[in-house]
Every structure is written in C-alpha cells, then in structure tokens.
Write a protein that holds these residues in place. Structure first.
Motif, short mmCIF file in Angstrom:
data_model
loop_
_atom_site.label_atom_id
_atom_site.label_comp_id
_atom_site.label_asym_id
_atom_site.label_seq_id
_atom_site.Cartn_x
_atom_site.Cartn_y
_atom_site.Cartn_z
N VAL A 137 1.04 -0.82 -0.08
CA VAL A 137 0.17 0.19 -0.32
C VAL A 137 0.96 1.16 0.07
CG1 VAL A 137 -2.10 1.20 1.28
CG2 VAL A 137 -1.66 -0.83 1.42
N ALA A 138 1.16 2.44 -1.13
CA ALA A 138 2.22 3.11 -1.13
C ALA A 138 1.23 3.83 -0.44
CB ALA A 138 1.80 3.58 -2.70
N HIS A 139 2.73 5.49 -0.11
CA HIS A 139 1.97 6.64 0.91
C HIS A 139 1.50 7.05 -0.61
CE1 HIS A 139 2.94 10.20 2.01
NE2 HIS A 139 2.63 9.78 3.51
N PRO A 140 0.36 8.03 -0.11
CA PRO A 140 -0.11 8.44 -1.12
C PRO A 140 0.44 9.55 -2.02
CG PRO A 140 -1.70 8.68 1.21
CD PRO A 140 -0.51 7.70 1.37
N SER A 141 1.90 10.15 -1.69
CA SER A 141 2.68 10.91 -1.94
C SER A 141 3.56 10.01 -3.38
CB SER A 141 3.66 11.53 -1.14
OG SER A 141 4.60 10.41 -0.88
N TRP A 142 2.94 9.34 -3.78
CA TRP A 142 3.45 8.10 -4.99
C TRP A 142 2.54 8.47 -6.09
CZ3 TRP A 142 8.17 6.34 -5.77
CH2 TRP A 142 8.98 5.14 -4.73
N SER A 143 2.72 8.67 -7.08
CA SER A 143 2.03 9.35 -8.79
C SER A 143 1.57 7.71 -9.02
CB SER A 143 2.43 9.64 -9.90
OG SER A 143 3.72 9.25 -10.12
N ARG A 144 0.57 7.59 -9.41
CA ARG A 144 0.42 5.87 -9.96
C ARG A 144 1.51 5.49 -11.19
NH1 ARG A 144 -3.98 2.70 -10.90
NH2 ARG A 144 -3.78 1.58 -12.57
N MET A 145 1.61 7.09 -11.77
CA MET A 145 2.25 6.02 -12.94
C MET A 145 3.68 5.66 -12.21
SD MET A 145 1.57 7.05 -16.33
CE MET A 145 2.99 8.00 -17.25
N ASP A 146 4.67 6.27 -11.16
CA ASP A 146 5.93 5.85 -11.04
C ASP A 146 5.66 4.52 -10.26
OD1 ASP A 146 6.91 8.22 -10.40
OD2 ASP A 146 6.79 8.76 -8.84
N LEU A 147 4.49 3.95 -9.79
CA LEU A 147 4.45 2.24 -9.23
C LEU A 147 4.12 1.71 -11.25
CD1 LEU A 147 2.18 3.09 -6.15
CD2 LEU A 147 4.66 2.66 -6.85
N ASP A 148 3.74 2.36 -12.04
CA ASP A 148 3.13 1.52 -13.09
C ASP A 148 4.54 1.03 -13.53
OD1 ASP A 148 1.04 0.63 -15.11
OD2 ASP A 148 2.54 2.01 -16.02
N LEU A 149 5.43 2.19 -13.57
CA LEU A 149 7.14 1.81 -14.35
C LEU A 149 7.47 0.83 -13.48
CD1 LEU A 149 9.96 2.77 -15.25
CD2 LEU A 149 9.54 4.63 -13.55
N GLU A 150 7.50 0.76 -11.79
CA GLU A 150 7.45 -0.70 -11.39
C GLU A 150 7.11 -1.18 -11.54
OE1 GLU A 150 8.34 -0.35 -6.61
OE2 GLU A 150 8.24 1.81 -7.19
N ASN A 151 5.67 -1.76 -11.50
CA ASN A 151 5.29 -3.24 -12.37
C ASN A 151 5.86 -3.46 -13.52
OD1 ASN A 151 4.14 -3.13 -9.49
ND2 ASN A 151 1.86 -2.88 -10.45
N GLN A 152 5.59 -2.34 -15.03
CA GLN A 152 5.81 -2.62 -16.01
C GLN A 152 7.17 -3.04 -16.40
OE1 GLN A 152 3.30 -3.02 -18.19
NE2 GLN A 152 2.13 -1.50 -17.26
N ALA A 153 8.49 -2.65 -15.36
CA ALA A 153 9.42 -3.27 -15.60
C ALA A 153 10.03 -4.91 -14.32
CB ALA A 153 10.79 -2.21 -14.69
N MET A 154 8.77 -4.34 -13.30
CA MET A 154 9.59 -6.41 -13.21
C MET A 154 8.06 -7.61 -14.04
SD MET A 154 8.62 -5.75 -8.91
CE MET A 154 7.44 -4.42 -9.11
N MET A 155 7.20 -7.35 -14.60
CA MET A 155 6.62 -7.84 -15.50
C MET A 155 7.25 -8.14 -16.62
SD MET A 155 2.82 -7.14 -14.97
CE MET A 155 3.02 -5.40 -15.52
N THR A 156 8.17 -6.79 -17.48
CA THR A 156 9.17 -6.92 -18.61
C THR A 156 9.95 -7.97 -17.90
OG1 THR A 156 8.36 -5.30 -19.76
CG2 THR A 156 10.85 -6.23 -19.87
N LEU A 157 10.77 -7.90 -17.15
CA LEU A 157 11.91 -9.11 -16.48
C LEU A 157 11.51 -10.03 -16.21
CD1 LEU A 157 13.49 -6.04 -14.42
CD2 LEU A 157 14.88 -7.46 -16.08
N ALA A 158 10.34 -10.42 -15.96
CA ALA A 158 9.92 -12.08 -15.71
C ALA A 158 10.23 -12.47 -16.95
CB ALA A 158 8.83 -11.64 -14.56
N GLY A 159 9.26 -12.06 -17.98
CA GLY A 159 9.70 -12.19 -19.09
C GLY A 159 10.76 -12.70 -19.82
N ARG A 160 11.46 -11.73 -19.76
CA ARG A 160 12.51 -12.05 -20.70
C ARG A 160 13.88 -12.30 -19.68
NH1 ARG A 160 13.05 -5.14 -22.90
NH2 ARG A 160 11.64 -5.74 -23.93
#
Length: 340
Positions: free
Chosen positions: A47-70
């Motif tokens: 559960v992210a602190h409200p100061s985190w933007s959705r785009m910043d966390l989307d970046l993290e998730n997209q990177a982890m999903m990319t690495l899991a696949g590659r």
C-alpha cells in the motif's frame, strides 16, 4: 496516512486478489507492506504512501513484468493481477486515494546478511553471481521505455551537478578534498558522456539490501533476485554495474578483486562498450561521492539524527581507498576490442 491493520489488509487482499492466509506487517519507511503466507505461496501486499504517483508505480510494475518475461532465470518479484485483471489498484483509504498492488514474496536473505561470515573461498562465486544477476537486469531492460522513467530522481548520477553546493558543507576536510575533484571531473565530462555512452532505463539501486541471496551448490551462496524498483530512472547504462560494485566492495578487504569478479559475471550476460568499461572507475567514485553529498544534505536537514553519518562509514572508507587506485585497476583485464 492512517495505518491499515493486518486484518483490514488481509480482507483487502481476499477481496481483490482472492489471496488469504497468515499475515504480518513488514518494516517500511513510508509505505505499508504486509507479507501473506498463503497455501500456494507467499505474497507481499504493498500500500503506497499517497505521495506516490500512479505513473511511478506503473513504471515499477511494468519493469518487473518485463523482466519476469525476458529473464526468468532470476526470481524477480512477480506482479499479481487482481480479480478485475488490473496490476495496480487505486483504492480509497481514510479519505485518500492510495495505490495498492500485490507481488510475490522473494525468499532468501539480503546480500548484506549473506556476506557476513561467508568464507573467503566462497566469496568469489557470490561476487560473480552478483555480476551475472545485474547483467541480466541490464539485458532484460534493454529497449524498455516508460514516461515516468524520465523523472528527475535525486539518485540519478545525471543529477550529480545539482549536489555540488553540498561539497562546502562536508565537515571532514580530508574527505572534502577527495570529493571535490572527483565530482568536478565527473560533471565536466557529462556532456561528452551523454553523447558517447548508452543511456537507458535502469534499476538504479542494486545495493546490498536490495540484492537477494539463496543457497547455492555445495554450501555456497548465489544471487537469486534483485528487488525494490523504487529508484528507477533513465540514466547511463553503466550505472547499474557501478552501483552494484559500490555496495559489494564495502564488505571486502580487497575491493578491487571483488569488483573485477563482479565485472566478469556481468560481461558474461551483457557486454559493454570499451568506452563504458573505461569509465567504470569514475562512475564508482561518482556514486560514492553522490552518497556522501546526499548524506551531507540529509545531515544538515536532520543534525540530531546520528544514523545518517554512521551509515556512511563504509562509503567513506571505500572512497578514500579507491581514490588512490589506478583508473584501470578493475577493468584492465577486460579492455579488449571484443567488448566493442
């Protein structure tokens, strides 16, 4: 942000991910993280602190999903899709919108824990596996793009010039005399390096607390994962290798030999340009100086917090040692045309 109780967190996990089991809170600076031991595996509800933007966390998730696949050979945190198919949920909590996600729990110990008491005869294998893991990290993110990666992140080496004003506030005159010329030289070279060295999206924080180690063959240790993608940014491709070396070297009596072994493991997975290898020493020194300057600024903001400078002991000792080491001491054996 009002704290979420473990019971409420478990109810949230069940409602949105159909995950339930034994739950406990994990330590976190500003966010709230919970480990859930479920029947079919362990997970982390974040559960992210409200100061985190959705785009910043989307970046993290997209990177982890990319690495899991590659790069499936490593145990990246696996992003879990909610019942509605989304990987990141915006949920109201105590009148504020919070970003919530579920990741797989990565088992193992941190590099900082694993290296303690590890016999010298087994350290080289761990160092090489660290280099291999970070090489896979670089390789897996090649061609990866995300708009949030271009954010102005304080720990991006490209932003080292913004910290030059802190040099005057370093209280240790000897340390200040080391930091100043290295920072000035790095900043002077930045325009040319921007033109000559590859720039990409990188993890930017493969430190000894974000590198996870598992048991290897014959009682040895190997790096099994890199976690915590919160410092991702767009910067020099070389930086992730430099950062990994910077933290691992602090645990060693012979830091140059340690870094050389890390480089060997890295290059086996991700070859670099000769021009990049030639600057590795400068980038390691720059990261150490960056850490000193960030701590100097933090200490000025919180002069009564003793932990800020205590945690700098390893950084400053390594910086003093490397300042007297030859520029090619680490990479000399690898400076061959085949790396171009």
């Amino acid at each position: 942000m009002d704290l979420l109780t473990p019971a409420a967190a478990l109810a949230l996990a069940d409602r949105h991910w159909r995950i339930h089991g034994d739950i406990c809170a994990l330590p976190s600076y500003a966010d709230q993280n919970f480990r859930i031991r479920a029947e079919h595996g362990d997970y982390v509800l974040k559960v992210a602190h409200p100061s985190w933007s959705r785009m910043d966390l989307d970046l993290e998730n997209q990177a982890m999903m990319t690495l899991a696949g590659r790069e499936p050979a490593l145990q990246w945190p696996r992003v879990q899709l909610a019942v509605d198919g989304e990987h990141l949920l915006t949920l109201p909590m105590a009148g504020q919108a919070c970003q919530v996600r579920m990741l797989s729990y990565v088992p193992g110990t941190t590099y900082a824990e694993a290296i303690v008491g590890l016999p010298l005869t087994r350290r080289a294998a761990l160092h090489e596996s660290l280099g291999s893991a970070v090489g896979r990290l670089t390789r897996g993110l090649q061609g990866f793009h995300h708009p949030a990666a271009d954010r102005a992140h304080n720990w991006n080496l490209l932003r080292l010039p913004t910290l030059r004003g802190e040099i005057a506030h370093i209280e240790d005159a000897g340390l200040r005399a080391i930091v100043q010329p290295h920072v000035e030289a790095f900043c002077a070279h930045l325009p040319q390096w921007r033109a000559d060295l590859p720039i990409t999206v990188l993890h930017n924080d493969a430190n000894d607390l974000n590198v996870i180690v598992a048991d290897g063959d014959g009682g040895g240790k190997r790096v099994s994962a890199v976690i915590d993608f919160g410092d991702m940014c767009t910067s020099f491709r070389l930086a992730d290798l430099a950062i990994a070396c910077t933290y691992a070297m602090q645990h060693e009596a012979d830091p140059v030999a340690c870094a050389r072994t890390i480089v060997r493991g890295y290059l086996a997975q991700c070859p670099l340009l000769r021009a990049e290898l030639e600057q590795l020493h400068a980038f390691i020194l720059a990261r150490l100086c960056h850490s000193v300057l960030m701590a100097t600024r933090a200490h000025r903001d919180e002069p009564d917090n003793p932990f800020i400078l205590v945690s700098q002991q390893g950084v400053r000792a390594l910086l003093r040692e490397l300042a007297g080491v030859g520029h090619d001491a680490i990479v000399g054996p690898f400076l061959e045309p085949s790396h171009d």
